[in-house]
Design a protein around this motif. Structure first.
Motif, short mmCIF file in Angstrom:
data_model
loop_
_atom_site.label_atom_id
_atom_site.label_comp_id
_atom_site.label_asym_id
_atom_site.label_seq_id
_atom_site.Cartn_x
_atom_site.Cartn_y
_atom_site.Cartn_z
N MET A 1 -21.52 -8.47 -28.25
CA MET A 1 -20.81 -7.22 -28.08
C MET A 1 -21.12 -6.33 -29.28
SD MET A 1 -16.72 -6.30 -27.99
CE MET A 1 -16.25 -7.68 -28.93
N ILE A 2 -21.33 -5.07 -29.02
CA ILE A 2 -21.54 -4.08 -30.06
C ILE A 2 -20.33 -3.15 -30.05
CG2 ILE A 2 -22.98 -2.19 -30.86
CD1 ILE A 2 -25.33 -3.52 -29.41
N LYS A 3 -19.56 -3.19 -31.15
CA LYS A 3 -18.36 -2.37 -31.28
C LYS A 3 -18.77 -0.94 -31.64
CE LYS A 3 -13.91 -3.21 -31.80
NZ LYS A 3 -13.10 -3.68 -30.75
N VAL A 4 -18.11 0.03 -31.02
CA VAL A 4 -18.41 1.44 -31.23
C VAL A 4 -17.14 2.16 -31.66
CG1 VAL A 4 -19.20 3.57 -30.13
CG2 VAL A 4 -20.20 1.40 -29.47
N ILE A 5 -17.23 2.91 -32.74
CA ILE A 5 -16.13 3.77 -33.18
C ILE A 5 -16.70 5.18 -33.27
CG2 ILE A 5 -14.51 4.29 -35.03
CD1 ILE A 5 -14.67 1.31 -35.80
N ILE A 6 -16.13 6.08 -32.51
CA ILE A 6 -16.62 7.47 -32.49
C ILE A 6 -15.46 8.38 -32.84
CG2 ILE A 6 -17.59 9.29 -31.06
CD1 ILE A 6 -18.96 7.13 -29.40
N THR A 7 -15.70 9.28 -33.79
CA THR A 7 -14.68 10.23 -34.20
C THR A 7 -15.13 11.65 -33.86
OG1 THR A 7 -15.61 10.39 -36.43
CG2 THR A 7 -13.87 8.77 -36.08
N GLN A 8 -14.18 12.49 -33.58
CA GLN A 8 -14.41 13.91 -33.32
C GLN A 8 -15.42 14.15 -32.20
OE1 GLN A 8 -12.94 16.70 -34.89
NE2 GLN A 8 -11.51 15.21 -35.68
N ALA A 9 -15.35 13.37 -31.13
CA ALA A 9 -16.22 13.59 -29.97
C ALA A 9 -15.56 14.60 -29.05
CB ALA A 9 -16.45 12.28 -29.23
N VAL A 10 -16.37 15.31 -28.31
CA VAL A 10 -15.88 16.35 -27.39
C VAL A 10 -16.02 15.84 -25.96
CG1 VAL A 10 -16.21 18.73 -26.63
CG2 VAL A 10 -16.71 18.11 -28.98
N ILE A 11 -14.96 16.01 -25.18
CA ILE A 11 -15.03 15.68 -23.76
C ILE A 11 -15.95 16.72 -23.10
CG2 ILE A 11 -13.76 15.44 -21.58
CD1 ILE A 11 -12.93 13.30 -23.52
N SER A 12 -17.00 16.23 -22.44
CA SER A 12 -17.99 17.12 -21.83
C SER A 12 -17.50 17.69 -20.51
CB SER A 12 -19.29 16.36 -21.58
OG SER A 12 -19.80 15.85 -22.77
N LYS A 13 -18.10 18.80 -20.13
CA LYS A 13 -17.80 19.45 -18.86
C LYS A 13 -18.19 18.52 -17.71
CE LYS A 13 -19.41 23.47 -16.35
NZ LYS A 13 -20.24 24.66 -16.41
N GLY A 14 -17.42 18.54 -16.65
CA GLY A 14 -17.72 17.72 -15.49
C GLY A 14 -19.00 18.16 -14.81
N TYR A 15 -19.73 17.22 -14.25
CA TYR A 15 -20.99 17.50 -13.57
C TYR A 15 -20.74 18.16 -12.22
CZ TYR A 15 -25.50 16.75 -11.34
OH TYR A 15 -26.68 16.93 -10.67
N ASP A 16 -21.48 19.20 -11.91
CA ASP A 16 -21.44 19.85 -10.60
C ASP A 16 -20.03 20.33 -10.24
OD1 ASP A 16 -22.82 20.86 -8.46
OD2 ASP A 16 -22.73 18.99 -7.30
N ASN A 17 -19.36 20.98 -11.21
CA ASN A 17 -18.01 21.54 -11.06
C ASN A 17 -16.94 20.50 -10.72
OD1 ASN A 17 -18.81 24.17 -11.68
ND2 ASN A 17 -19.42 24.54 -9.56
#
Length: 166
Positions: A1-17
């Protein structure tokens, strides 16, 4: 398992509206899917930045938490998860494709992403407090009633502190 910690990420716009955060409820499964983006420095890219984009999915109770958070496009989040690979078959070419995906373990707000008038006023008030933080502490005579008024600070055991620069 590779643990991931992400800070200050932006929720992206949904695909195809489609909505940015997609929650699926069935009798046996509760799942959430969304994409995040994180801007990183790259001296070779235009404007010295580029975006890392990842798919994120979560299962079970984390879905209810995300629903209560009312995440939407542009929300800033911190998250913890594990890196995995998602494999599927292309419907047109019938070939196997894969992409990295983050399996969500924990998520929290990082910031709202925008500034309101109240937020700007709060920031100016906080900077005033931060400026006063550099003022010296009250003198020993002001602390005369305090039983710890003679405390001069901690001293290292057995020699100089490794925090000293000399």
């Amino acid at each position: 398992m590779i643990k991931v910690i992400i800070t200050q990420a932006v929720i992206s716009k949904g695909y195809d509206n489609k909505p940015a955060v997609n929650i699926t409820r069935t009798n046996e499964l509760l799942a959430v899917r969304f994409r995040i983006g994180k801007r990183v420095y790259d001296s070779k890219a235009e404007n010295n930045t580029r975006w890392l984009n990842y798919s994120v999915k979560g299962f079970g109770p984390i879905c209810d938490r995300i629903e209560k958070m009312q995440l939407k496009e542009g929300s800033f989040v911190n998250l913890i998860g594990r890196l995995d690979e998602e494999v599927w078959e292309d419907q047109k070419m019938h070939e196997k494709k894969s992409a990295p995906v983050i399996i969500l373990e924990d998520i929290e707000y990082a910031s709202s992403g925008g500034k309101s008038k109240d937020n700007e006023q709060g920031t100016s008030q906080n900077t005033g407090r931060a400026a006063n933080a550099g003022n010296p502490a009250p003198s020993a005579t002001a602390n005369a009633g305090n039983t710890y008024s003679g405390f001069t600070g901690y001293e290292p055991f057995g020699g100089n502190s490794f925090f000293d620069q000399n």
